[in-house]
Design an enzyme around this catalytic site. Structure first.
Site, PDB file in Angstrom:
ATOM      1  CD  GLU A  49      -2.713  -0.964   2.630  1.00 50.31           C
ATOM      2  OE1 GLU A  49      -3.566  -1.822   2.814  1.00 50.31           O
ATOM      3  OE2 GLU A  49      -2.444  -0.069   3.451  1.00 50.31           O
ATOM      4  CG  ASP A  60      -2.958   8.166   8.441  1.00 49.91           C
ATOM      5  OD1 ASP A  60      -2.903   6.925   8.550  1.00 49.91           O
ATOM      6  OD2 ASP A  60      -3.218   8.753   7.379  1.00 49.91           O
ATOM      7  CE1 TYR A 174      -7.027  -1.901   7.144  1.00 49.21           C
ATOM      8  CE2 TYR A 174      -5.615  -1.458   5.261  1.00 49.21           C
ATOM      9  CZ  TYR A 174      -5.808  -1.506   6.623  1.00 49.21           C
ATOM     10  OH  TYR A 174      -4.798  -1.141   7.462  1.00 49.21           O
TER      11      TYR A 174
END
Lengths: 269, 398
Positions: A49, A60, A174
């Protein structure tokens, strides 16, 4: 066939699970990033990725935020990343997945991005902040260009939505195995096996890779035993941060990735 | 106007709005949307909010005729006195509404971002009143500029968290609040402070703030016997402006003026004028006009006013801009500062630096109105929090 699908099928055929590595593109700069990615491919990573650096990475944690800041400070741009992908394609056929916030793609032009990404040799896109009901033309463009569109599913995603997300995913799904932002955690959630079993019921055969918080070979193997693959991100990005001045940075990151890949590959179906 | 209603039920305003968030937040936002749509029709909830707005916030706020300004501009200028709200700005209208909503949803922990500190103070106040735990994220650059508000939040029992990432201003505080939220979706409600972010926030915050316009419309009709020719408000995220505008949207004879922060000048990075230098994009959960570079990276902004120092504008404003219903102007740091001093000296009211931007655009707006035309300007907050910073900029030791 798309390289992600080919890889997932080849792994399934030999009874193995996928080791997926996340790395921020352009960290600490594009040249070293290219070396790191090539080394990861040689170390046995099944899918990479490529995190596209973004000014406001709200999903994040601090490690990947800092990597994005380093990449942007080094002048990393979307065209720069695509050019790096094109160079990498002369050296490796490892599947490459763009892990990105949507605004840089909107600015570039969604259709233009998909077509340039496919031409450069990217295999798929994981849009972090673009739920399927927003879309902006991404799904049809990706389908037309043969790019996988990987969707995230979270622990609190309700059943009907799991189905919608799974049906609009390709390559793999995912599974974000925990709440919170990216970053290392000490243990896997207790209900992971149940959660993934439930997700599989909706997945219609699309493979499920598990990520968020996975750092050690043991965790990666445990996650891979439950899903079709395990994703490790912040742990590798942190290594890049610690060793970025070291000429051996690519080898150091690749060594750790090799250990993670070996642990995942030992897991039998 | 059915188009508008349809647009807002889907959380979209023309091409703007929507819900651009990581998947973990989708169920939470859907839960808020459901709870909000239920509670807005719930008489007990509406009554509780109305009582608090009256007895605790001090609503309705006054509509004050600004005699000196009116004589100077030869227009009849009225100030909607949101500066008289408890905690000193309009922010409390939304903070109380959302805190009640959070309580009804069983959330015991509140988080919020703040720029100027007004929304942080309002949220900390609502939480103290309702007995909710509260954590406020604020950029460290803003904490420096708005030190008194930082201490006020502490006095109110809120936990303050300095944000040292990115540009250390409002947008970074929003990022950090969103990160907190995705980690604590079960027990936490995020009281977003402006008509921004993912659906349902732009609609919900607008609804909680629209009390401003409803009161102002009634008050000006009583005072002047007619609707105003224009209403004016500063626009950061745009909650005070949309709160004022909303009651006048269906009065086509009323011109709507929003005033953005022109900062130090027109160069990207030196201002927060999204309609002048921004381009359509997606930022922090919503599609709108965004100050960004050619690669889609969101750029730093500058304004003397921390509350206007933000790279995107609320999506309903983007839609009002595109449709031509509202006009957006810019007012520089220097013009805002002059207006700040002027209002204090000639009307005896110290305005917030944010509201000073609306005042600083009167020279652009008044010539558009007939002589003795009627204008309502939203004085969205009081300037107590800005006194030290203004003194510093003016080279004065207070």
């Amino acid at each position: 066939m798309n390289r992600i699908d080919a890889t997932m099928q080849a792994l399934a055929a030999t009874g193995r699970k996928a080791f997926v590595a996340y790395i921020t593109a352009g960290d600490p700069d594009l040249e070293r990033s290219e070396a790191i990615i090539a080394a990861l491919a040689e170390a046995g990573v099944d899918i990479i990725e490529l995190g596209f650096p973004y000014s406001d990475p709200m999903a994040d944690g601090p490690v990947i935020q800092a990597a994005g800041e380093r990449a942007l400070a080094a002048g990393t741009t979307v065209p720069g990343i695509l050019a790096m992908v094109a160079r990498l394609r002369r050296r490796t056929q490892v599947p490459l997945l763009a892990f990105t916030y949507i605004n840089p793609l909107l600015r570039y032009g969604v259709e233009r991005f998909v077509s340039d990404a496919a031409a450069a040799g990217l295999d798929g896109i994981l849009p972090l902040d673009l739920p399927p009901e927003q879309d902006r033309g991404l799904a049809s463009a990706a389908t037309a260009a043969g790019l996988a569109l990987v969707r995230l599913v979270a622990p609190n995603t309700v059943p009907a939505r799991r189905r919608t997300l799974a049906r609009s995913s390709s390559g793999f799904i995912y599974y974000v195995c925990r709440y919170g932002v990216t970053g290392e955690r000490s243990a896997l959630p207790e209900d992971l096996a149940e959660q993934v079993a439930d997700l599989r019921r909706h997945a219609g055969g699309v493979p499920v890779c598990i990520g968020f918080g996975i750092a050690s070979p043991q965790q990666a193997a445990a996650a891979a035993a439950i899903g079709d693959g395990a994703v490790v991100g912040s742990h590798l990005v942190q290594l890049v941060a610690e060793h970025r001045q070291d000429p051996q940075v690519a080898a150091i990151v690749a060594d750790r990735a090799a250990a993670l890949a070996a642990a995942v590959h030992e897991v039998a179906r | 106007m059915t188009g508008r209603r349809q647009a807002s039920t889907a959380g979209r305003f023309g091409d703007h709005g929507g819900c651009y968030v990581p998947e973990t937040l989708i169920p939470v936002l859907e839960e808020i949307d459901r709870a909000y749509r239920r509670l807005r029709r719930d008489r007990a909830f509406a009554g509780r909010l109305r009582d608090l707005l009256r007895s605790y916030v001090g609503r309705p706020t006054a509509l004050t005729y600004a005699g000196a300004l009116s004589r100077r501009w030869q227009r009849r200028i009225w100030l909607k006195r949101e500066d008289l709200c408890h905690t000193g700005a309009h922010k409390i209208n939304n903070a109380l509404g959302q805190a009640l909503l959070a309580q009804a949803m069983g959330k015991q922990r509140i988080i919020a971002e703040t720029g100027a500190g007004q929304h942080g103070v309002a949220t900390a106040t609502a939480c103290a009143l309702l007995g909710l735990r509260c954590r406020i994220y604020m950029g460290t650059e803003d904490m420096r500029r708005q030190a008194p508000n930082v201490y006020r939040m502490r006095l109110l029992g809120a936990e303050g968290e300095g944000v040292d990432s990115g540009t250390r201003t409002l947008k970074d505080a929003v990022n950090e609040a969103l990160r907190d939220w995705v980690a604590h979706v079960d027990d936490t409600h995020y009281i977003l402070g402006s008509a921004l972010g993912p659906h349902p926030f732009p609609t919900m915050v607008r609804d909680f703030q629209s009390v401003i316009g409803r009161e102002a419309r009634r008050q000006i009709l009583a005072a002047e016997g007619c609707l105003p020719q224009a209403v004016v408000a500063c626009v950061g995220g745009g909650s005070n402006a949309i709160g004022l505008f909303h009651a006048f949207l269906r009065d086509p004879q009323v011109a709507l003026y929003g005033v953005e922060a022109g900062g130090r000048g027109p160069t990207l990075g030196e201002h927060a004028a999204r309609f002048d230098g921004g381009r359509p994009g997606v930022f922090q959960g919503t599609a709108s006009y965004v100050l960004q570079d050619d690669d889609g990276q969101v750029v730093g902004t500058h304004s003397i006013s921390a509350g206007l120092d933000y790279a995107a504008v609320g999506p309903e404003h983007a839609w009002l801009h595109d449709s031509g219903r509202a006009r957006y102007l810019r007012c520089s740091d220097a013009q805002a500062l002059a207006a700040f001093h002027d209002l204090a000296a000639c009307e005896g009211i110290i305005p917030a630096l944010e509201s000073s931007h609306a005042l600083g655009a009167l020279d652009q707006i008044c010539p558009q109105l007939p002589q003795d035309g009627v204008l309502v300007l939203n004085l969205s907050g009081r300037g107590d929090k800005d006194i030290a910073e203004v003194a510093r900029i003016s080279g004065v030791t207070p």
